[in-house]
Motif scaffolding. Structure first.
Motif, PDB file in Angstrom:
ATOM      1  N   ASP A  67      -3.366  27.138  11.535  1.00  0.00           N
ATOM      2  CA  ASP A  67      -2.541  26.435  12.511  1.00  0.00           C
ATOM      3  C   ASP A  67      -3.226  25.155  12.989  1.00  0.00           C
ATOM      4  N   MET A  68      -4.558  25.165  13.040  1.00  0.00           N
ATOM      5  CA  MET A  68      -5.276  23.949  13.414  1.00  0.00           C
ATOM      6  C   MET A  68      -5.218  22.922  12.290  1.00  0.00           C
ATOM      7  N   LEU A 118       0.857  -1.187   0.000  1.00  0.00           N
ATOM      8  CA  LEU A 118       0.000   0.000   0.000  1.00  0.00           C
ATOM      9  C   LEU A 118       0.892   1.235   0.000  1.00  0.00           C
ATOM     10  N   SER A 119       0.492   2.212  -0.781  1.00  0.00           N
ATOM     11  CA  SER A 119       1.269   3.444  -0.822  1.00  0.00           C
ATOM     12  C   SER A 119       0.947   4.324   0.379  1.00  0.00           C
ATOM     13  N   ALA A 120       1.890   5.177   0.768  1.00  0.00           N
ATOM     14  CA  ALA A 120       1.672   6.066   1.917  1.00  0.00           C
ATOM     15  C   ALA A 120       0.675   7.155   1.543  1.00  0.00           C
ATOM     16  N   LEU A 121      -0.029   7.628   2.512  1.00  0.00           N
ATOM     17  CA  LEU A 121      -1.035   8.660   2.289  1.00  0.00           C
ATOM     18  C   LEU A 121      -0.383  10.031   2.281  1.00  0.00           C
ATOM     19  N   ASP A 122      -0.640  10.780   1.200  1.00  0.00           N
ATOM     20  CA  ASP A 122      -0.180  12.159   1.188  1.00  0.00           C
ATOM     21  C   ASP A 122      -1.403  13.053   1.103  1.00  0.00           C
ATOM     22  N   GLY A 123      -1.453  13.960   2.018  1.00  0.00           N
ATOM     23  CA  GLY A 123      -2.587  14.877   2.042  1.00  0.00           C
ATOM     24  C   GLY A 123      -3.860  14.240   2.561  1.00  0.00           C
ATOM     25  N   ALA A 124      -3.793  13.562   3.700  1.00  0.00           N
ATOM     26  CA  ALA A 124      -4.972  12.901   4.253  1.00  0.00           C
ATOM     27  C   ALA A 124      -6.099  13.888   4.524  1.00  0.00           C
ATOM     28  N   ALA A 125      -5.766  15.092   4.793  1.00  0.00           N
ATOM     29  CA  ALA A 125      -6.801  16.082   5.087  1.00  0.00           C
ATOM     30  C   ALA A 125      -7.719  16.300   3.887  1.00  0.00           C
ATOM     31  N   ALA A 126      -7.227  16.046   2.680  1.00  0.00           N
ATOM     32  CA  ALA A 126      -8.046  16.222   1.484  1.00  0.00           C
ATOM     33  C   ALA A 126      -9.198  15.214   1.454  1.00  0.00           C
ATOM     34  N   ALA A 127      -9.069  14.112   2.195  1.00  0.00           N
ATOM     35  CA  ALA A 127     -10.122  13.105   2.221  1.00  0.00           C
ATOM     36  C   ALA A 127     -11.227  13.446   3.213  1.00  0.00           C
ATOM     37  N   LEU A 128     -11.016  14.476   4.015  1.00  0.00           N
ATOM     38  CA  LEU A 128     -12.050  14.882   4.955  1.00  0.00           C
ATOM     39  C   LEU A 128     -13.218  15.493   4.193  1.00  0.00           C
ATOM     40  N   GLN A 157      -1.019  16.615  11.469  1.00  0.00           N
ATOM     41  CA  GLN A 157      -0.072  15.902  12.326  1.00  0.00           C
ATOM     42  C   GLN A 157      -0.747  14.723  13.023  1.00  0.00           C
ATOM     43  N   VAL A 158      -1.962  14.915  13.485  1.00  0.00           N
ATOM     44  CA  VAL A 158      -2.702  13.825  14.132  1.00  0.00           C
ATOM     45  C   VAL A 158      -2.954  12.705  13.127  1.00  0.00           C
ATOM     46  N   ILE A 159      -3.376  13.068  11.925  1.00  0.00           N
ATOM     47  CA  ILE A 159      -3.627  12.059  10.887  1.00  0.00           C
ATOM     48  C   ILE A 159      -2.345  11.309  10.558  1.00  0.00           C
ATOM     49  N   ARG A 203       0.867   8.488  22.411  1.00  0.00           N
ATOM     50  CA  ARG A 203       1.457   9.320  23.472  1.00  0.00           C
ATOM     51  C   ARG A 203       2.967   9.420  23.298  1.00  0.00           C
ATOM     52  N   GLU A 204       3.579   8.305  22.964  1.00  0.00           N
ATOM     53  CA  GLU A 204       5.031   8.281  22.773  1.00  0.00           C
ATOM     54  C   GLU A 204       5.435   9.190  21.610  1.00  0.00           C
ATOM     55  N   GLN A 205       4.683   9.147  20.531  1.00  0.00           N
ATOM     56  CA  GLN A 205       4.974  10.017  19.390  1.00  0.00           C
ATOM     57  C   GLN A 205       4.853  11.478  19.773  1.00  0.00           C
ATOM     58  N   VAL A 206       3.834  11.806  20.541  1.00  0.00           N
ATOM     59  CA  VAL A 206       3.593  13.191  20.925  1.00  0.00           C
ATOM     60  C   VAL A 206       4.641  13.675  21.911  1.00  0.00           C
ATOM     61  N   GLU A 207       4.929  12.851  22.904  1.00  0.00           N
ATOM     62  CA  GLU A 207       5.866  13.252  23.943  1.00  0.00           C
ATOM     63  C   GLU A 207       7.312  13.071  23.528  1.00  0.00           C
ATOM     64  N   GLY A 208       7.553  12.221  22.546  1.00  0.00           N
ATOM     65  CA  GLY A 208       8.907  11.992  22.074  1.00  0.00           C
ATOM     66  C   GLY A 208       9.744  11.176  23.036  1.00  0.00           C
ATOM     67  N   ALA A 209       9.102  10.563  24.005  1.00  0.00           N
ATOM     68  CA  ALA A 209       9.815   9.739  24.972  1.00  0.00           C
ATOM     69  C   ALA A 209       9.074   8.427  25.135  1.00  0.00           C
TER      70      ALA A 209
END
Length: 171
Positions: free
Chosen positions: A93-94, A73-83, A100-102, A152-158
């Motif tokens: 900024d949101m 499967l190919s990686a998703l680019d521009g997932a927000a366009a599917a909203l 980033q969440v997607i 959580r790990e991705q967000v906190e980086g730890a």
């Protein structure tokens, strides 16, 4: 006679996006799933959960297609366009935060990503998810916990501790 299945198309699109990770394949998968649902409408039991039945068809259609194609499967680019239109945030900024969440969600392993979406976005119960995917309820709970910890790990980086540290008793 089937109830109005069009009410569940947004949920089917979200789940298809999580499965395929390719916004170009979402509509094809949803359309194929809807065609299968209409062809198999006699298998739906009145009084049962229509959304769960439809999401099961999306899942099975995806698995069948994956087995047929046997391609990465190919990686998703521009997932927000599917909203859906108007679903995105108004502030730029949101929009970045949503993307980033997607991106973080799509970076999760397949089993975790699917269960997280079904539990959090689609608000399905552990039992509904387990029945839909044909896995034990304990597996659903475990994957969901690991998915949340990974986010959580991705967000906190730890690294996220797997157990809480022991409490020290003060004398």
């Amino acid at each position: 006679m089937l109830p109005d299945i069009t009410l569940h198309i947004p949920a089917m699109r979200r789940y298809a996006l999580v499965l395929t990770r390719d916004r170009h394949r979402v509509e094809d998968l949803v359309q194929e799933s809807l065609a299968r649902a209409l062809a198999a409408h006699r298998t739906w039991k009145p009084g049962s959960n229509m959304r769960t039945w439809l999401l099961s068809i999306v899942h099975n259609s995806f698995v069948s297609g994956w087995r047929r194609e046997r391609v990465e499967l190919s990686a998703l680019d521009g997932a927000a366009a599917a909203l859906p239109p108007g679903a995105g945030p108004a502030r730029p900024d949101m929009q970045v935060e949503v993307q980033q969440v997607i991106d973080r969600l799509l970076a999760l392993p397949d089993g975790m990503r699917e269960i997280l979406l079904l539990a959090v976005v689609e608000e399905m119960s552990y039992r509904e998810i387990a029945e839909m995917l044909g896995i034990p309820m304990g597996t659903v709970m475990s994957r969901l916990a690991r998915a949340r910890a990974a986010l959580r790990e991705q967000v906190e980086g730890a690294a996220v501790p797997t157990r809480r540290p022991a409490l020290k008793l003060v004398e």
